[in-house]
Design an enzyme around this catalytic site. Structure first.
Site, short mmCIF file in Angstrom:
data_model
loop_
_atom_site.label_atom_id
_atom_site.label_comp_id
_atom_site.label_asym_id
_atom_site.label_seq_id
_atom_site.Cartn_x
_atom_site.Cartn_y
_atom_site.Cartn_z
N SER A 89 0.79 -1.23 0.00
CA SER A 89 0.00 0.00 0.00
C SER A 89 0.82 1.28 0.00
CB SER A 89 -0.97 0.01 1.18
OG SER A 89 -2.07 -0.84 0.88
N LYS A 92 0.40 3.67 -2.90
CA LYS A 92 -0.62 4.72 -2.95
C LYS A 92 -0.03 6.11 -2.70
CE LYS A 92 -4.33 1.59 -1.78
NZ LYS A 92 -4.01 0.50 -0.88
N SER A 144 -6.67 3.89 2.76
CA SER A 144 -5.91 2.98 1.91
C SER A 144 -6.84 2.26 0.94
CB SER A 144 -5.13 1.97 2.75
OG SER A 144 -4.18 1.29 1.96
#
Length: 189
Positions: A89, A92, A144
């Protein structure tokens, strides 16, 4: 080489901070079986395996790779720092950077089936819902949200996730992130 003279005296406070951070990282990481201090770990540029004294003082970390450095780039601790690892993640973060540089946060986007069907960590988008790019960006960074990352990247990439991923890799190259390569906007593999 005298470890005390070359390593410990120049930055004892920094070394203590590094050890404190290492302890904090140990609490955050699952502890698999295996050695916590490896012979190829380095502390202050000295390989741990070359010094028994340094080995006993090195931080116990149960992570496959990592690096701790100062703001000026001096490496305090390292374990296999050049190994390629999945970014998950943290991908991102680059998605958000590209959106901020190329998007328009006031744009309103209609949620499509593709974005709404993305699983795991989501913002909870519903097909047909209208949402601003600004709210999607919050969903990417705060929640997220894989669904939010997909929808906003499609929009900013002119309808193409591949185009957006190319924009991410171009930004990584601009930032001299030589060991960074993106294949998705959300970090799912």
């Amino acid at each position: 080489m005298d470890v005390d003279a070359t390593l410990m005296k120049p930055f004892p406070r920094t070394l203590l901070r590094a050890c404190a951070l290492a302890c904090a990282l140990t609490l955050l990481c699952a502890a698999p079986a295996g050695a916590a201090v490896l012979d190829n770990d380095t502390v202050g540029g000295v390989t741990v395996g070359a010094s028994g004294a340094l080995r006993s003082a090195a931080p116990d970390l149960y992570i496959p790779s990592g690096e701790l450095s100062t703001m000026d780039g001096r490496i305090l601790w390292a374990r296999d720092p050049d190994s390629r690892r999945a970014m998950a993640s943290t991908t991102k973060i680059m998605t958000a950077i590209v959106v901020l540089e190329h998007g328009d946060l006031s744009d309103t986007i209609t949620v499509d089936r593709k974005a709404a069907s993305i699983g795991q960590s989501t913002m909870g988008l519903v097909v047909g819902e209208k949402i601003s790019e600004e709210e999607l960006l919050k969903g990417v960074l705060v929640q997220s949200g894989n669904d939010a990352a997909t929808l906003i990247a499609e929009h900013v990439g002119g309808g193409s996730l591949d185009t957006f991923v190319k924009m991410m890799n171009a930004k990584a190259a601009q930032l001299d992130l030589v060991n960074t390569h993106y294949v998705s906007v959300d970090g799912l593999d």
